[in-house]
Design an enzyme around this catalytic site. Structure first.
Site, PDB file in Angstrom:
ATOM      1  N   ASP A 277       0.829  -1.204   0.000  1.00 48.37           N
ATOM      2  CA  ASP A 277       0.000   0.000   0.000  1.00 48.37           C
ATOM      3  C   ASP A 277       0.863   1.253   0.000  1.00 48.37           C
ATOM      4  OD1 ASP A 277      -2.068   1.768   0.188  1.00 48.37           O
ATOM      5  OD2 ASP A 277      -2.474   1.402   2.297  1.00 48.37           O
TER       6      ASP A 277
ATOM      7  N   ASP B  33      -2.264   7.256  -5.473  1.00 48.29           N
ATOM      8  CA  ASP B  33      -2.277   6.125  -4.539  1.00 48.29           C
ATOM      9  C   ASP B  33      -2.533   4.839  -5.307  1.00 48.29           C
ATOM     10  OD1 ASP B  33      -2.506   4.396  -2.400  1.00 48.29           O
ATOM     11  OD2 ASP B  33      -4.486   5.080  -1.805  1.00 48.29           O
TER      12      ASP B  33
END
Length: 448
Positions: A115, A323
């Site tokens: 992540d 992201d």
């Protein structure tokens, strides 16, 4: 001040979300340390692995990915730490972006969620082996089996870097809550992490003893790659890393995560490379903010207000974050409405207005005979000093069985825009923390 803190927590919840990836998971298998780099650099490969065994369409896989199963944004919580081993359980027909690494001495392999939108490493943990006395579970880390495990005290600087700790004892205890009902709580510790044959000692991580939510197997934790002091990147003291997300259309395609100096790729001389500054948001310093100045569709520059993508320096709202863990791009609402409106003008296909569909996506076109000849314009994101061109495969999802072609973008539910993973397919994305820049170049990720 209280309202700013509340807004900051809410923003964290949506920004750090790492959602499920269609009916197959993106699984990262660590390769040998790259011979092209020194011994501080290594690369891992990304590939899609099926879990459900169901033959879902590309659109259905994307729909599963964007369902609200968020679990990687932090929020302060009060309460005491309960030593209950309750690993995050698998969901149905969903997946995540995984990386495989080994933890402990001797090393034991675990699959962890990768992540870039968070900056903390944690894994499901059972320090006392009290909840699995009959049989140890493969997804759980057992500190008793490792010779290199050690817990950090509350006086540790890394403990103080956590957004919330519970220091009723000598050990640094934490409690993180994520979007929805997901959370992890446990003890901050140090361990050796092994990537291929490269072992990194004394990496701080969360030994999560009580973890609940809608995550999935085989992921037994999260590896954060953000800009905070607890992220893998900062703990490795690296200044540059990159990734190349493979195509969602082909579950056999592969990508790569690269950690190290990346000199062998000669980024600056690659054809088509574009570079834009990274912006620091003092309210959310671990996120990768970019300056988006506008959007064009085909030859039309959309009349988006300048304020739509501006970062508010007073309270940290607005702006745009890139992201890899957010599934699809989320745009400020007024900008998203203009994107939809212009696409409906330029794409000469009927819009699907059926209310029977359970699709999360809210702009779909009906496919009919001869639809292959219909022109689908290019979308261009105008960043500070760099343009990112998105072809049809990077923003439209086709489902021939349902006869639909849908826009893989949505309006942002809060006060920030996010450049998601669907729009980063087959792009080599390089984060340079020393120069404070982000570079991207169109790349066939499975050939990297």
């Amino acid at each position: 001040m209280a309202s700013n803190l509340l807004l900051s927590s809410v923003l964290l919840i949506v920004l750090l979300a790492t959602s499920a990836l269609f009916a197959c998971s993106t699984y990262v298998q660590v390769l040998e340390p790259s011979k092209l780099h020194d011994n501080k650099a290594f690369r891992v490969k990304l590939e899609y692995v099926k879990y459900s065994g169901k033959n879902l369409s590309r659109l259905e896989r994307l729909e599963n990915w964007i369902k609200p199963r968020q679990h990687s944004s932090l929020q302060k919580i009060n309460g005491n730490l309960n030593k209950i081993s309750s690993p995050i359980r698998p969901g149905d027909d969903i997946g995540e972006l995984f990386m495989e690494l080994s933890i402990g001495t001797p090393p034991k392999t675990h699959s962890m969620i990768m992540d870039t939108g968070s900056d903390f490493i944690w894994i499901g943990c059972d320090p006392d082996h009290v909840n699995s006395v009959n049989k140890k579970k493969a997804t759980i880390f057992y500190p008793e089996d490792s010779l290199s495990y050690s817990e950090l005290p509350c006086s540790s600087g890394l403990c103080k870097a956590l957004p919330h700790t519970i220091c009723g004892s000598e050990n640094c205890e934490y409690h993180y809550r994520y979007r929805g009902d997901s959370s992890t709580r446990g003890i901050l510790a140090r361990e050796s992490l092994t990537f291929g044959e490269f072992t990194i000692p004394n990496i701080a991580f969360g030994c999560g003893m009580n973890n609940t939510g809608d995550s999935i197997e085989p992921g037994s934790g999260i590896v954060g790659l953000g800009r905070g002091p607890l992220s893998l990147i900062l703990q490795l003291k690296e200044t540059k890393f990159g990734y190349c997300l493979p195509s969602m259309a082909d579950t056999k395609s592969r990508g790569a995560l690269l950690i190290g100096e990346l000199e062998s790729l000669n980024i600056e001389n690659l054809s088509g490379v574009r570079t834009t500054p990274l912006i620091t948001n003092q309210f959310e310093p671990s996120h990768y903010h970019l300056s988006l100045e506008g959007i064009s569709i085909g030859k039309t520059k959309l009349p988006i207000e300048k304020s739509a993508f501006e970062l508010n320096r007073k309270d940290g709202t607005g702006g745009l974050v890139i992201d890899s863990g957010t599934p699809i791009t989320r745009l400020e609402e007024s900008a998203y409405d203009l994107v939809k409106e212009e696409l409906m003008k330029q794409i000469k296909l009927p819009v699907d207005e059926s209310e029977s569909s359970e699709l999360e996506l809210d702009l779909c076109f009906k496919l009919h005979q001869g639809w292959h000849e219909v022109k689908v314009p290019e979308i261009r994101f105008h960043f500070d000093g760099a343009d990112l061109d998105l072809g049809k495969d990077n923003y439209m999802i086709e489902d021939k069985d349902q006869g639909l072609m849908c826009l893989a973008m949505l309006a942002s539910p809060l006060f920030v825009s996010i450049l998601g993973a669907a729009q980063q397919q087959n792009l080599l994305v390089i984060h340079n923390l020393e120069k404070e820049t982000l570079s991207f170049v169109p790349t066939q990720c499975d050939q990297l």
